[in-house]
Design an enzyme around this catalytic site. Structure first.
Site, short mmCIF file in Angstrom:
data_model
loop_
_atom_site.label_atom_id
_atom_site.label_comp_id
_atom_site.label_asym_id
_atom_site.label_seq_id
_atom_site.Cartn_x
_atom_site.Cartn_y
_atom_site.Cartn_z
N GLY A 31 24.87 47.04 11.14
CA GLY A 31 24.09 47.40 9.95
C GLY A 31 24.35 46.45 8.80
O GLY A 31 24.82 45.33 9.00
N HIS A 37 20.45 38.62 10.58
CA HIS A 37 20.12 39.62 11.61
C HIS A 37 18.61 39.66 11.85
O HIS A 37 18.15 39.76 12.99
CB HIS A 37 20.52 41.03 11.14
N ASP A 150 29.45 33.49 14.57
CA ASP A 150 30.63 34.07 15.20
C ASP A 150 30.78 33.42 16.58
O ASP A 150 30.53 34.05 17.61
CB ASP A 150 30.46 35.59 15.31
O1 PAF Z 1 28.86 40.93 15.25
C1 PAF Z 1 28.81 42.17 15.04
O2 PAF Z 1 28.13 42.66 14.14
C2 PAF Z 1 29.65 43.11 15.91
O3 PAF Z 1 30.85 42.52 16.27
C3 PAF Z 1 28.88 43.61 17.15
C4 PAF Z 1 28.54 42.48 18.10
C5 PAF Z 1 27.61 44.32 16.72
C6 PAF Z 1 29.76 44.61 17.91
O4 PAF Z 1 30.09 45.71 17.13
#
Ligand code: PAF
Length: 282
Positions: A31, A37, A150
């Site tokens: 979120g 995203h 990441d």
């Molecule tokens: O990168 C993220 O936001 C989190 O590590 C994930 C991959 C949703 C797992 O909780």
């Protein structure tokens, strides 16, 4: 857009999609959605018939319980953003739904977690693997989308996908990092920075680019020293690590001999906000 809260509802939804032979794309998130995203979700919408975005703040990946408590919950804004781009469904489960009992599983990442984030955040990647594996098993997507910001998480997800979940046949798609105008990688944490620190954090991408340019002229150690010296000029910034790693196994390298792909990775703290980033060196 469907909002799904239980494993049972999700299963029914997935079954209908599968019966209609629809291709499913999946974007797992915690979120507090931002442009990074949204770009992942947009790519999934382009490449699949159905896109599911999960929003779940996973307690098992926080090594600091205070950090978990403080994690922002912006569900209404997140849902609005996803609705606007025509995401098909949000999976928004409660903690009890994902962890009806304690998850005791320990994953082995074949050494990918020995360095960098794995070293600085003990237990973090095991928690990521616990939730990602559960989500993958529940959603069973054709494609799933992860950001390269990441980079170590991406490698860990690819590893568990091939080592533990290969029967699910999921394709993990790596997506490039989105950046602010000064090069700062877009992250939920940027919201916690003052304008001054956001400006100063532009040094991260500058240093990564300097490393990409200078690697041909300096030894790995001299390059690291050079970057560390630049960063230490700013007393507001505390460097956690700057490493050059083999992109294929994430081991720290001392020279470029026999290395096919190398990556520079950095983590630092500015105004109590921890930021990470990386760049492909070659
Ligand atoms: O990168 C993220 O936001 C989190 O590590 C994930 C991959 C949703 C797992 O909780």
């Amino acid at each position: 857009m469907k909002i799904i809260q239980t494993a049972r509802q999700l299963d029914d939804f997935i079954m209908i999609c599968r019966q209609s032979e629809l291709k499913i794309g999946f974007v797992p998130t915690m979120g507090a959605l931002h442009k990074g995203h949204i770009t992942l979700v947009e790519q999934s919408i382009k490449e699949n018939d159905i896109t599911i975005c999960s929003i779940f703040v996973n307690p098992t990946q926080f090594n600091d319980p205070e950090d978990f408590k403080k994690y922002p919950n912006t569900f209404e804004e997140d849902a609005k953003m996803l609705r606007e781009i025509n995401c098909s469904a949000i999976f928004f489960p409660a903690v009890k739904e994902m962890y009806p009992q304690k998850d005791e599983r320990i994953f082995d990442f074949d050494g990918l977690d020995n360095t960098m984030e794995g070293k600085f955040r003990p237990g973090h990647f095991n928690g990521v693997a616990q939730i990602v594996s559960k989500l993958f098993e529940m959603v069973r997507p054709n494609n799933t989308y992860f950001g390269e910001k990441d980079f170590q998480q991406l490698a860990i997800v690819k590893k568990i996908n091939e080592k533990y979940l290969s029967l699910l046949n999921i394709n993990v798609v790596a997506c490039p990092t989105l950046r602010e105008s000064n090069g700062l990688a877009i992250s939920s944490r940027n919201k916690l920075l003052s304008d001054k620190s956001k400006d100063e954090a532009g040094i991260i991408y500058n240093c990564l680019n300097i490393a990409k340019y200078l690697y041909k002229y300096l030894t790995v150690n001299d390059l690291k020293k050079y970057i560390i010296d630049i960063i230490s000029l700013n007393p507001n910034i505390k460097l956690e690590y700057f490493e050059i790693v083999d992109s294929n196994n994430l081991q720290i390298i001392e020279n470029y001999q026999n290395i096919k792909n190398a990556r520079a990775c950095i983590a630092l703290v500015i105004e109590k906000v921890r930021l990470i980033d990386n760049i492909e060196i070659f």
